[in-house]
Design a protein around this motif. Structure first.
Motif, PDB file in Angstrom:
ATOM      1  N   ILE A 249       0.826  -1.202   0.000  1.00 30.84           N
ATOM      2  CA  ILE A 249       0.000   0.000   0.000  1.00 30.84           C
ATOM      3  C   ILE A 249       0.859   1.250   0.000  1.00 30.84           C
ATOM      4  O   ILE A 249       0.506   2.274  -0.590  1.00 30.84           O
ATOM      5  CB  ILE A 249      -0.945  -0.013   1.218  1.00 30.84           C
ATOM      6  CG1 ILE A 249      -1.964  -1.155   1.062  1.00 30.84           C
ATOM      7  CG2 ILE A 249      -1.664   1.314   1.409  1.00 30.84           C
ATOM      8  CD1 ILE A 249      -2.800  -1.406   2.287  1.00 30.84           C
ATOM      9  N   ALA A 250       2.025   1.177   0.629  1.00 33.86           N
ATOM     10  CA  ALA A 250       2.880   2.356   0.769  1.00 33.86           C
ATOM     11  C   ALA A 250       3.393   2.863  -0.572  1.00 33.86           C
ATOM     12  O   ALA A 250       3.810   4.020  -0.684  1.00 33.86           O
ATOM     13  CB  ALA A 250       4.055   2.036   1.697  1.00 33.86           C
ATOM     14  N   THR A 251       3.388   2.032  -1.592  1.00 33.58           N
ATOM     15  CA  THR A 251       3.933   2.417  -2.900  1.00 33.58           C
ATOM     16  C   THR A 251       2.852   2.922  -3.846  1.00 33.58           C
ATOM     17  O   THR A 251       3.144   3.255  -4.987  1.00 33.58           O
ATOM     18  CB  THR A 251       4.635   1.214  -3.546  1.00 33.58           C
ATOM     19  OG1 THR A 251       3.673   0.172  -3.785  1.00 33.58           O
ATOM     20  CG2 THR A 251       5.730   0.672  -2.653  1.00 33.58           C
ATOM     21  N   ARG A 252       1.610   2.996  -3.409  1.00 34.84           N
ATOM     22  CA  ARG A 252       0.527   3.350  -4.309  1.00 34.84           C
ATOM     23  C   ARG A 252       0.393   4.868  -4.430  1.00 34.84           C
ATOM     24  O   ARG A 252       0.670   5.610  -3.486  1.00 34.84           O
ATOM     25  CB  ARG A 252      -0.783   2.734  -3.808  1.00 34.84           C
ATOM     26  CG  ARG A 252      -0.742   1.215  -3.810  1.00 34.84           C
ATOM     27  CD  ARG A 252      -2.046   0.598  -3.343  1.00 34.84           C
ATOM     28  NE  ARG A 252      -1.979  -0.856  -3.386  1.00 34.84           N
ATOM     29  CZ  ARG A 252      -2.989  -1.653  -3.119  1.00 34.84           C
ATOM     30  NH1 ARG A 252      -4.149  -1.151  -2.776  1.00 34.84           N
ATOM     31  NH2 ARG A 252      -2.857  -2.961  -3.187  1.00 34.84           N
ATOM     32  N   PRO A 253      -0.053   5.364  -5.601  1.00 36.50           N
ATOM     33  CA  PRO A 253      -0.196   6.809  -5.791  1.00 36.50           C
ATOM     34  C   PRO A 253      -1.300   7.375  -4.924  1.00 36.50           C
ATOM     35  O   PRO A 253      -2.202   6.661  -4.493  1.00 36.50           O
ATOM     36  CB  PRO A 253      -0.552   6.921  -7.286  1.00 36.50           C
ATOM     37  CG  PRO A 253      -1.157   5.588  -7.636  1.00 36.50           C
ATOM     38  CD  PRO A 253      -0.440   4.587  -6.781  1.00 36.50           C
ATOM     39  N   GLY A 254      -1.238   8.702  -4.644  1.00 38.59           N
ATOM     40  CA  GLY A 254      -2.237   9.301  -3.774  1.00 38.59           C
ATOM     41  C   GLY A 254      -2.485  10.760  -4.075  1.00 38.59           C
ATOM     42  O   GLY A 254      -1.914  11.333  -5.001  1.00 38.59           O
ATOM     43  N   GLY A 255      -3.366  11.379  -3.258  1.00 33.37           N
ATOM     44  CA  GLY A 255      -3.765  12.758  -3.468  1.00 33.37           C
ATOM     45  C   GLY A 255      -3.629  13.601  -2.220  1.00 33.37           C
ATOM     46  O   GLY A 255      -2.870  13.281  -1.303  1.00 33.37           O
ATOM     47  N   ALA A 256      -4.415  14.690  -2.150  1.00 40.04           N
ATOM     48  CA  ALA A 256      -4.214  15.731  -1.142  1.00 40.04           C
ATOM     49  C   ALA A 256      -4.705  15.343   0.250  1.00 40.04           C
ATOM     50  O   ALA A 256      -4.141  15.762   1.261  1.00 40.04           O
ATOM     51  CB  ALA A 256      -4.912  17.013  -1.596  1.00 40.04           C
ATOM     52  N   PHE A 257      -5.783  14.547   0.341  1.00 42.19           N
ATOM     53  CA  PHE A 257      -6.341  14.182   1.643  1.00 42.19           C
ATOM     54  C   PHE A 257      -5.494  13.058   2.240  1.00 42.19           C
ATOM     55  O   PHE A 257      -5.340  11.995   1.636  1.00 42.19           O
ATOM     56  CB  PHE A 257      -7.791  13.734   1.472  1.00 42.19           C
ATOM     57  CG  PHE A 257      -8.505  13.477   2.773  1.00 42.19           C
ATOM     58  CD1 PHE A 257      -9.139  14.510   3.442  1.00 42.19           C
ATOM     59  CD2 PHE A 257      -8.552  12.203   3.320  1.00 42.19           C
ATOM     60  CE1 PHE A 257      -9.801  14.280   4.645  1.00 42.19           C
ATOM     61  CE2 PHE A 257      -9.199  11.964   4.515  1.00 42.19           C
ATOM     62  CZ  PHE A 257      -9.829  13.004   5.185  1.00 42.19           C
ATOM     63  N   ARG A 258      -4.950  13.277   3.431  1.00 39.54           N
ATOM     64  CA  ARG A 258      -3.942  12.375   3.987  1.00 39.54           C
ATOM     65  C   ARG A 258      -4.504  11.566   5.150  1.00 39.54           C
ATOM     66  O   ARG A 258      -4.971  12.145   6.139  1.00 39.54           O
ATOM     67  CB  ARG A 258      -2.727  13.170   4.441  1.00 39.54           C
ATOM     68  CG  ARG A 258      -1.520  12.326   4.798  1.00 39.54           C
ATOM     69  CD  ARG A 258      -0.338  13.220   5.091  1.00 39.54           C
ATOM     70  NE  ARG A 258       0.891  12.463   5.261  1.00 39.54           N
ATOM     71  CZ  ARG A 258       2.059  13.017   5.618  1.00 39.54           C
ATOM     72  NH1 ARG A 258       2.128  14.318   5.828  1.00 39.54           N
ATOM     73  NH2 ARG A 258       3.134  12.265   5.756  1.00 39.54           N
ATOM     74  N   ILE A 259      -4.419  10.255   5.011  1.00 33.48           N
ATOM     75  CA  ILE A 259      -4.820   9.339   6.080  1.00 33.48           C
ATOM     76  C   ILE A 259      -3.561   8.658   6.608  1.00 33.48           C
ATOM     77  O   ILE A 259      -2.871   7.947   5.861  1.00 33.48           O
ATOM     78  CB  ILE A 259      -5.817   8.285   5.575  1.00 33.48           C
ATOM     79  CG1 ILE A 259      -7.075   8.960   5.022  1.00 33.48           C
ATOM     80  CG2 ILE A 259      -6.188   7.317   6.705  1.00 33.48           C
ATOM     81  CD1 ILE A 259      -8.059   7.982   4.408  1.00 33.48           C
ATOM     82  N   ALA A 260      -3.252   8.883   7.880  1.00 32.57           N
ATOM     83  CA  ALA A 260      -2.080   8.266   8.506  1.00 32.57           C
ATOM     84  C   ALA A 260      -2.497   6.958   9.167  1.00 32.57           C
ATOM     85  O   ALA A 260      -3.460   6.927   9.940  1.00 32.57           O
ATOM     86  CB  ALA A 260      -1.475   9.212   9.537  1.00 32.57           C
ATOM     87  N   VAL A 261      -1.758   5.889   8.863  1.00 32.82           N
ATOM     88  CA  VAL A 261      -2.054   4.563   9.401  1.00 32.82           C
ATOM     89  C   VAL A 261      -0.806   4.027  10.094  1.00 32.82           C
ATOM     90  O   VAL A 261       0.174   3.671   9.433  1.00 32.82           O
ATOM     91  CB  VAL A 261      -2.490   3.587   8.284  1.00 32.82           C
ATOM     92  CG1 VAL A 261      -2.818   2.214   8.878  1.00 32.82           C
ATOM     93  CG2 VAL A 261      -3.677   4.136   7.510  1.00 32.82           C
ATOM     94  N   PRO A 262      -0.774   4.002  11.427  1.00 32.67           N
ATOM     95  CA  PRO A 262       0.390   3.422  12.107  1.00 32.67           C
ATOM     96  C   PRO A 262       0.517   1.940  11.786  1.00 32.67           C
ATOM     97  O   PRO A 262      -0.463   1.197  11.861  1.00 32.67           O
ATOM     98  CB  PRO A 262       0.088   3.652  13.592  1.00 32.67           C
ATOM     99  CG  PRO A 262      -1.403   3.826  13.658  1.00 32.67           C
ATOM    100  CD  PRO A 262      -1.819   4.435  12.364  1.00 32.67           C
ATOM    101  N   ARG A 263       1.702   1.537  11.400  1.00 27.24           N
ATOM    102  CA  ARG A 263       1.918   0.135  11.044  1.00 27.24           C
ATOM    103  C   ARG A 263       2.137  -0.662  12.332  1.00 27.24           C
ATOM    104  O   ARG A 263       3.263  -0.770  12.841  1.00 27.24           O
ATOM    105  CB  ARG A 263       3.109  -0.027  10.111  1.00 27.24           C
ATOM    106  CG  ARG A 263       3.258  -1.449   9.564  1.00 27.24           C
ATOM    107  CD  ARG A 263       4.484  -1.555   8.670  1.00 27.24           C
ATOM    108  NE  ARG A 263       4.581  -2.843   8.019  1.00 27.24           N
ATOM    109  CZ  ARG A 263       5.045  -3.951   8.579  1.00 27.24           C
ATOM    110  NH1 ARG A 263       5.432  -3.931   9.849  1.00 27.24           N
ATOM    111  NH2 ARG A 263       5.112  -5.072   7.899  1.00 27.24           N
ATOM    112  N   LEU A 264       1.048  -1.205  12.843  1.00 27.05           N
ATOM    113  CA  LEU A 264       1.122  -2.015  14.051  1.00 27.05           C
ATOM    114  C   LEU A 264       1.975  -3.248  13.797  1.00 27.05           C
ATOM    115  O   LEU A 264       2.031  -3.776  12.687  1.00 27.05           O
ATOM    116  CB  LEU A 264      -0.283  -2.429  14.485  1.00 27.05           C
ATOM    117  CG  LEU A 264      -1.301  -1.291  14.683  1.00 27.05           C
ATOM    118  CD1 LEU A 264      -2.663  -1.874  15.042  1.00 27.05           C
ATOM    119  CD2 LEU A 264      -0.825  -0.305  15.729  1.00 27.05           C
ATOM    120  N   ASN A 265       2.613  -3.730  14.851  1.00 24.93           N
ATOM    121  CA  ASN A 265       3.498  -4.885  14.711  1.00 24.93           C
ATOM    122  C   ASN A 265       2.751  -6.116  14.221  1.00 24.93           C
ATOM    123  O   ASN A 265       3.279  -6.898  13.426  1.00 24.93           O
ATOM    124  CB  ASN A 265       4.168  -5.169  16.062  1.00 24.93           C
ATOM    125  CG  ASN A 265       5.316  -6.142  15.946  1.00 24.93           C
ATOM    126  OD1 ASN A 265       6.053  -6.124  14.965  1.00 24.93           O
ATOM    127  ND2 ASN A 265       5.478  -6.995  16.939  1.00 24.93           N
TER     128      ASN A 265
END
Length: 489
Positions: A249-265
């Protein structure tokens, strides 16, 4: 009309990889869809999978989500026989073992190694049932058969291929480099009886003109004696399909609205993120350990977890609890799903010691709820409704425990006319147990638009179907599918 490829007996073939993440799961999905287009009745099968990204099946169990996508490619509902053994890691040395869809035990790796031989008959039973009425079963291996230290008692690769008497196609990943060594090296280390099961190879993820690898492929064929099924170019639209690994998912293109997702262990069931990354105006920012939660995030989404209490402790160790509190003070929005929902509460009570020593831990305190963990797991395909917009939602529940408290009086979903979820008094912090809710176009549009995103909110499920069709055409164009099918036995 019966397909010219169909026979009176079910055929099967196994796809194994020269390493992990060579693209086996996507290949099975693409080959399955291509075979269905040819008129074959196809089913996917993976004897053993290791993943915390699970799907709830129509027969009331759980399997790896990759097999659920493959089932979709076949035009089938997912059933437990498609992945009879699912390992869900809980610690670095142990995992919950799911057998034919239900929790079997929690085992250390060494203990599971001894138990595999006892599980093989059940795996073979699932394989036999799945093949009934099919023309072809596409079997996916796990990891690599070159891990010969794991060969004794193996049920994931050559051990299963031997037990089911299957031919094998070996896949190499050229994008990583060293693909000749991957394939020829696997040939070199395998014992003769395993080596002889491999009938052909293919090279995956080539960037550029695949004819440039003609000499390399010929060298592999000369050194191994295996047939060459082709070199598959990089499939550029792969990101549009549900991710098997969260880092995809981290390599996918994106836009202006930012959703932060902590990468849980022990992040689990992160398919909630797939519809979000398909929105052109949305960027899903996977926040790795060691990074602060970004101060400019529009939404912090805390995902599911296989080990909620341990991941809560790690969340604090990363300093994300401080970042989250600051985000809320700035007027930011927070959504917790399943394990993330439990973390947002006042406390988590584990009287039975399900996730460790019996006791209770203090939650992040942003929702007035208490979660009590229970041994019985909730597994359900669920239809719900978003209270604010009235939009329907279809998803699934897969969790241990129940949550209650004052903030559940502000539930924002209903399931069978019963309230689901909780919200803070100002509505900026919300949580629920329902996974998959963002797949519903209307709900996704309503939810994100309410936070200020410019959302198209249309066609997520349609895009999956069109991408699977495009993947099938990609396979037909670049893979010798006729030869592949001729190898099935």
């Amino acid at each position: 009309m019966k397909s010219p490829y169909a026979t009176d007996m079910t055929k099967a073939i196994m796809i194994q990889g020269a390493g992990s993440n060579v693209g086996k799961s996507m290949l099975v999905a693409g080959i399955a869809r291509a075979c269905v287009a040819r008129g074959l009745k196809v089913a996917p099968f993976k004897p053993q999978n290791m993943s915390n990204n699970a799907a709830v099946t129509v027969d009331g169990g759980e399997i790896g989500r990759a097999q659920a996508l493959q089932a979709r490619a076949c035009g089938l509902d997912p059933v437990v026989d498609m992945n009879p053994v699912l390992l869900k890691p809980e610690t670095d040395t142990g995992a919950q073992v799911i057998v034919q869809g239900q929790r079997f035990a929690t085992m250390k790796a060494r203990d599971y190694g001894r138990a595999k031989a006892d599980l093989l008959p059940r795996v073979l039973d699932s394989f036999r049932r799945l093949g009934e009425g099919r023309d072809l079963v596409l079997v996916e291996g796990a990891g690599s058969p070159a891990e010969i230290n794991l060969r004794a008692g193996d049920i994931a690769n050559m051990g299963f291929a031997e037990a089911a008497n299957l031919p094998v196609v070996l896949v190499g990943d050229i994008d990583r480099g060293g693909v000749i060594a991957q394939l020829v090296g696997t040939h070199a280390v395998l014992p003769e009886q395993d080596r002889n099961r491999i009938k052909a190879f293919l090279v995956n993820k080539f960037r550029g003109d695949p004819t440039l690898f003609t000499e390399g492929a010929a060298e592999i064929g000369t050194r191994t004696g295996w047939a060459d099924l082709g070199t598959l170019p990089w499939f550029a639209d792969a990101w549009r399909l549900p991710a098997e690994d969260v880092m995809d998912i981290a390599t996918r293109p994106g836009g202006a609205f930012r959703i932060a997702v902590p990468r849980l262990n022990r992040i689990a069931n992160f398919d909630d993120l797939d519809p979000l990354v398909n929105e052109p105006d949305v960027t899903v920012d996977i926040v790795e350990p060691g990074r602060a939660l970004p101060g400019d995030a529009d939404l912090v989404l805390i995902p599911g977890s296989k080990s909620t209490i341990a991941d809560l402790a790690d969340f604090r160790a990363q300093g994300w609890d401080v970042d989250l509190a600051a985000h809320i003070r700035r007027g930011g929005h927070v959504l917790g799903i399943c394990g993330g929902y439990q973390m947002l509460g006042q406390k988590i009570v584990d009287q039975d010691g399900i996730e460790g020593p019996p006791g209770e831990v203090t939650g992040l305190g942003h929702l007035q709820i208490t979660t009590r963990l229970e041994p019985r797991k909730t597994l359900a395909l669920t239809k719900a409704r978003h209270i604010t917009s009235g939009e329907p939602v279809t998803g699934y529940e897969i969790h241990l425990g129940r949550s209650s408290g004052p903030d559940t009086a502000r539930a924002w979903l209903t399931v069978d006319d019963q309230p689901e979820g909780a919200a803070s008094p100002d509505g900026r912090v919300q949580g629920c147990y329902l996974h998959g809710l963002f797949s519903a176009d209307g709900f996704r549009r309503a939810f994100l638009s309410g936070l200020g995103a410019q959302v198209a909110g249309t066609g997520f499920e349609t895009r999956i179907e069109t991408t699977l069709d495009a993947l099938a055409q990609h396979i037909e164009t670049h893979l010798d599918l006729d030869r592949f099918l001729s190898l099935a036995e």
